[in-house]
Design an enzyme around this catalytic site. Structure first.
Site, PDB file in Angstrom:
ATOM      1  CG  HIS A  40      -1.904   0.975   1.411  1.00  0.00           C
ATOM      2  ND1 HIS A  40      -1.633   2.256   1.820  1.00  0.00           N
ATOM      3  CD2 HIS A  40      -3.242   0.906   1.211  1.00  0.00           C
ATOM      4  CE1 HIS A  40      -2.766   2.938   1.865  1.00  0.00           C
ATOM      5  NE2 HIS A  40      -3.758   2.147   1.498  1.00  0.00           N
TER       6      HIS A  40
ATOM      7  CG  ASP B  79       0.734  -2.401   6.170  1.00  0.00           C
ATOM      8  OD1 ASP B  79      -0.212  -2.624   6.940  1.00  0.00           O
ATOM      9  OD2 ASP B  79       0.626  -1.687   5.155  1.00  0.00           O
TER      10      ASP B  79
ATOM     11  CD  GLN C 197      -6.658  -4.624   3.910  1.00  0.00           C
ATOM     12  OE1 GLN C 197      -7.564  -5.387   4.244  1.00  0.00           O
ATOM     13  NE2 GLN C 197      -6.886  -3.393   3.516  1.00  0.00           N
TER      14      GLN C 197
ATOM     15  CE  LYS D 189      -7.112  -0.514   6.158  1.00  0.00           C
ATOM     16  NZ  LYS D 189      -7.916  -0.017   5.050  1.00  0.00           N
TER      17      LYS D 189
ATOM     18  CB  CYS E  58      -3.987   3.168  -1.601  1.00  0.00           C
ATOM     19  SG  CYS E  58      -5.224   4.399  -1.332  1.00  0.00           S
TER      20      CYS E  58
END
Ligand code: PMP
Length: 403
Positions: free
Chosen positions: A121, A198, A201, A224, A362
């Site tokens: 991202h 990261d 997700q 999220k 993104c």
């Protein structure tokens, strides 16, 4: 918990848009919030709101205790060894910017290198580019193949004595690929290079154990994973955080201030300047409890069923191209259909009550890999149903035949 019990906590889903029952297939952008989270935030404002840490009254003390309890809860949730390794931020983007600024301020020098995967991202590319520009360092790309699988066998070759950090996503927001972060960390650590993961997700779908992963930094957002927006966290190993300079100045991050010099507070407060999103953090705790109650085994099983059904259905449609077919995927499908612009599809699906995401998601480097300008993405949450996937497939087929 059954799917109808789960849905009962999300009254927002029981509505019609354009006179059609809402199907929310955009949880990878932001998930809807259960009543437990909404009520938690409201309760704070109704019962005991006050500014935290420096208060000298009942409500400030109570808010501080609740806020700090969430820090402990987050540490337990991701199995962090120390609660002071949890720093509250605005979200994944701020967490990564914090590390990119502060870590690079301390450890990145001219000519050094940062390895970033090709499937990131923008939030896990641009902060590193800014740091590299500041320090005259270089970004190296860890590529993925056309199936959306990272070529981790290339990582060892990319790492040199100039490498200062590796930044990689746990789960791709476009491809859905679940990356073998444990292996990536192992390869980097063999060469004494730290790794930032990261997890934006990953946390809504997978049980995270930062000790098992071994990551030096792990970042995610609350919104999220069914929590409030404007809140996230950074986990960082103490040995790094202690050596890193503050990211922002002011508020709780100081120990003493004079015009000559400021000394800084201990961890985690050194990295928490200013009044944080108090109600958001406290409601983040409610989101964590909610997700745990549903249980990661059921989440994964349910989302995999939806993923398989939707993928199989889409694959029967002529002209479909799915981006990302890794064997280990989360509930995200990005695709295009020959001859139809993804914006047109997205707009017509919206008019049919189906919320999807269109565009570059993104992730321009992923778009560049497939030489496309954009695509359409559907993504699932714990509240989506088999019937919704079937309605989506039928609607999608009707729409494509209109072109
Ligand atoms: N990383 C990934 C993989 C994401 O999907 C997102 C959100 N789309 C982010 C980072 C940024 O998260 P936030 O906007 O919550 O800071």
């Amino acid at each position: 918990m059954t799917i109808s019990e789960i849905r009962s906590f999300f009254p927002v889903l029981n509505q019609k848009v354009y006179d059609k029952p809402l199907i929310y297939f955009d949880s990878a952008a932001s998930a809807q919030k259960p009543v437990q989270v909404l009520m938690c935030e409201e309760k704070l404002h109704n019962d005991f709101y006050g500014n935290i840490h420096r208060g000298a009254h009942f409500m400030a003390d109570k808010a501080t205790i609740e806020f700090e309890n969430v820090r402990t809860k987050v540490a337990e949730f991701i199995n962090a060894p120390h609660r002071e390794e949890i720093i509250f931020t605005k979200g994944t983007t701020e967490s990564i910017n914090l590390v990119a600024f502060s870590f690079c301020e301390a450890f990145l020098n001219e000519g050094d290198e940062i390895i970033v995967s090709e499937m990131e991202h923008h939030a896990n590319i641009v902060p590193w580019q800014l740091a590299a520009q500041r320090k005259k360092a270089k970004i190296l790309k860890l590529p993925f193949n056309d199936s959306g699988i990272l070529e981790i066998e290339k990582l060892a070759e990319l790492i040199s004595e100039k490498t200062k950090i590796v930044a990689v996503t746990h789960v791709s927001n476009v491809l859905g690929t679940i990356n073998p972060v444990n292996e990536i960390v192992k390869i980097a650590h063999q060469k004494n290079v730290p790794v930032l993961v990261d997890g934006a997700q990953a946390v809504p779908h997978l049980k995270i154990d930062v000790q098992e992963i071994g990551a030096d930094f792990y970042a995610f957002s609350a919104h999220k994973m069914y929590g409030p927006n404007g809140v996230g966290m950074l986990y960082g190993k103490k040995e790094w955080l202690e050596k890193m300079p503050p990211y922002q100045g002011g508020g709780e991050m100081i120990s003493e201030v004079s015009f000559e010099e400021t000394t800084f507070n201990e961890l985690p407060y050194k990295f928490e300047a200013g009044t944080p999103h108090i109600s958001g953090v406290i409601a983040f705790g409610a989101a964590l409890r909610f997700v745990e109650e549903v249980g990661f085994d059921s989440i994964r099983k349910h989302e995999t069923e939806l993923l398989k059904l939707a993928t199989a259905g889409l694959k029967q449609i002529p002209g479909i191209k799915i981006y990302g077919e890794a064997p280990e995927k989360s509930g995200v499908i990005s695709f295009n259909i020959e001859g139809i612009h993804p914006y047109d599809l997205g707009m017509l699906l919206d008019k049919s009550g189906i919320a999807v995401r269109t565009g570059h998601l993104c992730a321009d480097t992923v778009m560049q890999h497939y030489q496309i300008g954009g695509c359409l993405r559907i993504s699932f949450g714990i509240y989506n149903t088999v019937a919704e996937v079937e309605t989506f497939l039928a609607t999608f087929n009707k729409i494509r035949l209109m072109f």
